[in-house]
Scaffold this active site. Structure first.
Site, PDB file in Angstrom:
ATOM      1  N   LYS A 225       0.858  -1.189   0.000  1.00  0.00           N
ATOM      2  CA  LYS A 225       0.000   0.000   0.000  1.00  0.00           C
ATOM      3  C   LYS A 225       0.889   1.233   0.000  1.00  0.00           C
ATOM      4  O   LYS A 225       1.853   1.309   0.768  1.00  0.00           O
ATOM      5  CB  LYS A 225      -0.903  -0.043   1.235  1.00  0.00           C
ATOM      6  CG  LYS A 225      -1.971   1.035   1.311  1.00  0.00           C
ATOM      7  CD  LYS A 225      -2.882   0.778   2.503  1.00  0.00           C
ATOM      8  CE  LYS A 225      -3.976   1.808   2.642  1.00  0.00           C
ATOM      9  NZ  LYS A 225      -4.887   1.509   3.778  1.00  0.00           N
ATOM     10  N   SER A 297      -9.551   1.610   2.739  1.00  0.00           N
ATOM     11  CA  SER A 297      -8.642   2.358   1.890  1.00  0.00           C
ATOM     12  C   SER A 297      -7.558   1.472   1.267  1.00  0.00           C
ATOM     13  O   SER A 297      -6.818   1.923   0.393  1.00  0.00           O
ATOM     14  CB  SER A 297      -7.979   3.483   2.688  1.00  0.00           C
ATOM     15  OG  SER A 297      -7.135   2.958   3.711  1.00  0.00           O
ATOM     16  N   SER A 321     -10.052  -0.527   6.959  1.00  0.00           N
ATOM     17  CA  SER A 321      -9.407  -0.444   5.650  1.00  0.00           C
ATOM     18  C   SER A 321      -8.745  -1.727   5.177  1.00  0.00           C
ATOM     19  O   SER A 321      -8.292  -1.793   4.031  1.00  0.00           O
ATOM     20  CB  SER A 321      -8.369   0.693   5.644  1.00  0.00           C
ATOM     21  OG  SER A 321      -9.015   1.932   5.741  1.00  0.00           O
TER      22      SER A 321
END
Length: 606
Positions: A225, A297, A321
């Site tokens: 990420k 996310s 997330s």
């Protein structure tokens, strides 16, 4: 309680809010709102959560007094914050949905008297290292088709690499080719690290050929990420103000995966500043249903793993997330106990909530990755020495699995969730009814909002938030601005309530060994992220959806696609474990995964 981002505004207020929602901050200046006009965005309480839609900011029932733009203009003088007229109007309209619910603890209807003995939340845990035993199953022959290799779990990939039946370089080339082919559809890669990946793969092959095998991640391509710092490679947070940011050092997790011999192939997308699934390059899409976002996310890790573009990925979670994109994209996400994995070199959103964890294609994969990244680091004062005991062959018979009966009967639970509870019995575990007080758990979000606004204070006060693509009332720009007006007293009280919630969870775990919960149940997402308990979200079956799901508040100008007939998409359940007891969660997850028999199905077209 917050409603999902699919909950539509009531018709009367939709007209009043149409000039605010979905427009930029600059555009909202055109909305005719008098400075003394009471402003409120109310939600339709009759709307139910569709399967796979995560809870949302800004969509709760309005509570408390209705502010006006003048309210904020006057409050600016006390807290020395400057908002434009449009920003005051947006803050006023969304205050009751975004912020007032945080005060329900003291204003009702669900008041909680804290009493003098509840101290603010804090915790220090230190235990000894454990033993980790991976499965000994034969991976079988190496498939002839590259796509079959790409979708194989790390448990198989690692054995093929270890046995020299598959080179790391070939595996890396397979994933690079697939990223080139499918990323234009998914928009899940922010930065491709092709040169570094091939260099690391060739090094892995040379070491393995020389007999220096480092373990199950050696030679396995992974994606991180894009809030994990990578030395000399841009780390953008998915946000316009940071799109050219290039750190000098690797994050602690990146260093540990490098030490394990893993191959970094891509920096993966996240919603800007770790909210939802829209970044400066667009929206990351769900491989199972390309008409909807991947959820956030950790959108990029979810989509890339589900589409077979990486061997595994690292995501992060503050309030859902890892859980939400794992649900949406049908992958397995392990959110570790708070403090187990160091966040040194990772973007800070919320110091007391942020967690880093693996996202992969099956349960054992997540544990293999967690072993490599666990343990304290001097750069993260919240990281602690911790035990990780996992034996892939351990029996689960007799484990007590707690569940909340009422939650299993109502949305967002589905027939898949209820069938999973029956599967618990079939594999020899024992369902146990549990309960918790009916408290206003969403009032704990005050902690997230205040810490997030503090982490990005300069971006807020300096106007950098205006560069972000999303300027809706439930996006960070408005929430960070509103958070400047929160009460310090109420922050302390929220922290004390957090202590009481921790005590309640400790009481529950005296009765059971783990919990089985609907993955996107707002209460449990909020509770366990604030108490720091580990969670494992895993595919348990499939549901049908008649409309695309979204993390974002409704925008009447951009209706979501509808499907006739409905589309079939994966649906998962979540196991919650005791603090630092990911091993038990993993063992239970393995048993259920084998019984569900749905983990190997792939999204069509990939």
């Amino acid at each position: 309680m917050r409603k999902t981002r699919r909950a539509f505004l009531a018709e009367t207020t939709m007209r009043a809010a149409a000039g605010v929602m979905g427009l930029s901050v600059a555009a909202t200046a055109e909305v005719e709102i008098g400075h003394d006009t009471p402003c409120d965005l109310r939600q339709d309480p009759s709307e139910q959560q569709p399967a796979g839609a995560p809870p949302a900011f800004g969509t709760g029932p309005g509570t408390g007094p209705v502010p006006t733009p003048t309210t904020f203009a006057e409050a600016e003088k006390l807290v020395q914050v400057q908002l434009s007229e449009a920003e005051c109007a947006q803050a006023a309209k969304s205050w009751r949905g975004n912020m007032s619910q945080l005060y329900e603890r003291r204003t009702g209807p669900r008041k909680v008297e804290l009493g003098p003995t509840a101290a603010p939340f804090s915790r220090t845990v230190s235990v000894l290292p454990g033993e980790n035993v991976r499965s000994e199953s034969d991976p079988g022959p190496l498939p002839d088709k590259e796509e079959d290799i790409a979708f194989a779990p790390v448990t198989k990939l690692s054995r093929w690499v270890e046995q020299k039946r598959l080179s790391s370089e070939r595996l890396t080339q397979i994933y690079l080719k697939r990223i080139g082919q499918y990323d234009p559809k998914l928009r899940c890669v922010i930065t491709l690290t092709e040169e570094l990946a091939l260099e690391q793969a060739r090094k892995a092959d040379a070491e393995i050929a020389a007999g220096r095998y480092r373990g199950p991640l050696h030679g396995i391509p992974w994606g991180g990420k894009d809030l994990l710092d990578t030395a000399g490679i841009r780390t953008t947070y998915g946000a316009e103000p940071y799109r050219d940011r290039v750190p000098k050092n690797d994050a602690a997790v990146v260093k540990r995966l490098d030490a394990a011999g893993a191959v970094l192939i891509a920096k993966l997308s996240l919603g800007a500043l770790a909210l939802n699934d829209i970044w400066f390059g667009g929206q990351t899409m769900n491989p199972w249903l390309l008409e909807e976002g991947a959820s956030g996310s950790s959108a990029g890790p979810g989509a890339a793993t589900a589409a077979g573009l990486v061997g595994f990925a690292i995501g992060s979670e503050t309030g859902g997330s890892i859980v939400a994109p794992s649900m949406r994209c049908g992958v397995t996400g392990l959110r570790p106990t708070y403090g187990r994995v160091p966040r040194t070199g990772a973007m800070t959103l919320c110091w007391s909530l942020d967690k880093l964890g693996p996202m992969a294609r099956n349960v054992e994969d997540t544990l293999l990755v967690l072993v490599a990244i666990t343990g304290p680091d001097a750069g993260d004062v919240s990281s602690v020495p911790s035990m990780l005991d996992f034996d892939a062959g351990k029996s689960v018979k007799g484990l007590r699995v707690g569940y909340f009966p009422a939650w299993m009967k109502e949305a967002p639970a589905t027939d898949v969730d209820r069938a999973a509870l029956e599967t618990v019995k079939k594999v020899g575990m024992v369902p146990v009814e549990v309960s918790i007080p009916d408290w206003p758990y969403q009032s704990l979000d005050l902690i997230l909002f205040a810490e997030g606004a503090a982490a990005f204070e300069q971006l807020t006060l300096g106007g950098g938030l205006n560069q972000l693509r999303e300027q809706t009332y439930d996006a960070w720009p408005n929430i960070f601005r509103q958070s400047r007006f929160l009460s310090a007293v109420d922050f302390v009280q929220a922290d004390r309530l957090r202590r009481k919630v921790c005590e309640e969870m400790a009481r529950v775990f005296e009765q059971v060994d783990l919990l089985l919960v609907p993955s996107l149940r707002d209460d449990i997402l909020t509770i366990t992220n604030h108490t720091g308990h580990p969670s494992l979200t895993m595919r348990a079956g499939f549901v049908e959806v008649a409309e695309a799901r979204t993390d974002w508040a409704p925008d009447p100008s951009r209706p979501l696609p509808r499907f006739s007939p409905p589309r079939r998409v994966p649906h998962g359940v979540t196991l919650i474990g005791r603090l630092f007891d990911e091993g038990t969660v993993g063992n239970a997850g393995l048993a259920l995964e084998r019984a569900f028999r749905v983990v190997d199905e792939r999204p069509a077209g990939f």
